[in-house]
Design a protein around this motif. Structure first.
Motif, PDB file in Angstrom:
ATOM      1  N   THR A   3     -14.753 104.267  53.417  1.00 28.30           N
ATOM      2  CA  THR A   3     -15.871 104.857  54.145  1.00 28.30           C
ATOM      3  C   THR A   3     -17.119 103.993  53.975  1.00 28.30           C
ATOM      4  OG1 THR A   3     -16.604 106.220  52.294  1.00 28.30           O
ATOM      5  CG2 THR A   3     -14.972 107.189  53.789  1.00 28.30           C
ATOM      6  N   ASN A   5     -21.681 104.473  54.378  1.00 28.71           N
ATOM      7  CA  ASN A   5     -22.788 105.405  54.553  1.00 28.71           C
ATOM      8  C   ASN A   5     -23.520 105.074  55.842  1.00 28.71           C
ATOM      9  OD1 ASN A   5     -25.851 106.140  54.137  1.00 28.71           O
ATOM     10  ND2 ASN A   5     -24.607 107.527  52.920  1.00 28.71           N
ATOM     11  N   CYS A   6     -23.867 106.111  56.586  1.00 28.06           N
ATOM     12  CA  CYS A   6     -24.595 105.925  57.842  1.00 28.06           C
ATOM     13  C   CYS A   6     -25.736 106.931  57.921  1.00 28.06           C
ATOM     14  CB  CYS A   6     -23.663 106.112  59.034  1.00 28.06           C
ATOM     15  SG  CYS A   6     -24.486 105.884  60.631  1.00 28.06           S
ATOM     16  N   ARG A   7     -26.877 106.437  58.353  1.00 31.58           N
ATOM     17  CA  ARG A   7     -28.027 107.309  58.642  1.00 31.58           C
ATOM     18  C   ARG A   7     -28.389 107.137  60.104  1.00 31.58           C
ATOM     19  NH1 ARG A   7     -32.886 105.946  55.496  1.00 31.58           N
ATOM     20  NH2 ARG A   7     -32.123 103.838  55.732  1.00 31.58           N
ATOM     21  N   SER A  17     -26.914 112.074  58.165  1.00 32.94           N
ATOM     22  CA  SER A  17     -26.762 111.150  57.047  1.00 32.94           C
ATOM     23  C   SER A  17     -25.491 111.525  56.310  1.00 32.94           C
ATOM     24  CB  SER A  17     -27.969 111.244  56.103  1.00 32.94           C
ATOM     25  OG  SER A  17     -27.816 110.318  55.051  1.00 32.94           O
ATOM     26  N   GLY A  18     -24.609 110.547  56.120  1.00 31.89           N
ATOM     27  CA  GLY A  18     -23.382 110.849  55.400  1.00 31.89           C
ATOM     28  C   GLY A  18     -22.369 109.725  55.493  1.00 31.89           C
ATOM     29  N   GLU A  19     -21.201 109.990  54.917  1.00 34.88           N
ATOM     30  CA  GLU A  19     -20.111 109.019  54.890  1.00 34.88           C
ATOM     31  C   GLU A  19     -19.298 109.107  56.178  1.00 34.88           C
ATOM     32  OE1 GLU A  19     -19.363 106.685  52.373  1.00 34.88           O
ATOM     33  OE2 GLU A  19     -21.376 107.279  51.766  1.00 34.88           O
ATOM     34  N   THR A  54     -15.464 111.417  60.248  1.00 31.63           N
ATOM     35  CA  THR A  54     -15.773 111.641  58.843  1.00 31.63           C
ATOM     36  C   THR A  54     -14.502 111.545  57.994  1.00 31.63           C
ATOM     37  OG1 THR A  54     -15.638 114.020  59.281  1.00 31.63           O
ATOM     38  CG2 THR A  54     -17.838 113.042  59.273  1.00 31.63           C
ATOM     39  N   GLU A  55     -14.675 111.604  56.691  1.00 32.76           N
ATOM     40  CA  GLU A  55     -13.550 111.453  55.753  1.00 32.76           C
ATOM     41  C   GLU A  55     -12.427 112.448  55.991  1.00 32.76           C
ATOM     42  OE1 GLU A  55     -14.841 110.235  51.496  1.00 32.76           O
ATOM     43  OE2 GLU A  55     -16.454 111.511  52.311  1.00 32.76           O
ATOM     44  N   GLU A  75     -23.797  99.323  54.742  1.00 33.28           N
ATOM     45  CA  GLU A  75     -24.476 100.545  55.155  1.00 33.28           C
ATOM     46  C   GLU A  75     -24.961 100.398  56.586  1.00 33.28           C
ATOM     47  OE1 GLU A  75     -27.363 102.144  52.556  1.00 33.28           O
ATOM     48  OE2 GLU A  75     -25.966 102.277  50.889  1.00 33.28           O
TER      49      GLU A  75
END
Length: 137
Positions: A3, A5-7, A17-19, A54-55, A75
């Motif tokens: 994964t 991280n993305c904002r 904001s999250g993985e 997402t995950e 990122e």
């Protein structure tokens, strides 16, 4: 799966904001995909359909306006004027904006006014597509 991280930040709000496992943004040359360990890059974003996974394997959709994406050291930062989840889109309001933009493009106006109307039309069409059904993965 790896994964990253993305904002996603709007002009006046932090949108997400999250993985993520996967990200697809609308770019000048077509859809642009990002996975973990992506090389550093800056990409211009056009009005359209942003999609990410997402995950847990779930896909999420959003309508976005013009902006930019920066991938740096694993990122992702996305800056857009606006972003909307499908359930936030008022279909009647968008259809009215689409009709107004199409009418403005038909009028004999300046190049600047035509370009603004065209941008408004592209954003309306993108919002309608996202609202209509979302991305199926």
């Amino acid at each position: 799966m790896k994964t990253f991280n993305c904002r996603i930040i709007e002009a006046d709000n932090s949108f997400y904001s999250g993985e993520m496992v996967s990200l697809i943004v609308p770019a000048l040359d077509g859809d642009y995909g990002v996975l973990a360990m992506h090389q550093n890059v800056v990409v211009a974003i056009i009005p359209g359909w942003l999609k990410f996974q997402t995950e847990d394997g779930e896909w999420h959709d959003a309508a976005v306006s013009d902006g930019m994406m920066r991938v740096e050291d694993g990122e992702v930062l996305i800056l857009v004027d606006s972003a909307e989840w499908p359930d936030e889109i008022d279909i009647e309001r968008v259809k009215a904006k689409e009709a107004a933009a199409r009418e403005a493009m038909l009028q004999k106006k300046s190049v600047r006014e035509y370009t603004l109307a065209e941008a408004s039309l592209k954003r309306a069409v993108a919002r309608l597509k996202v609202k209509d059904g979302g991305f199926n993965g």
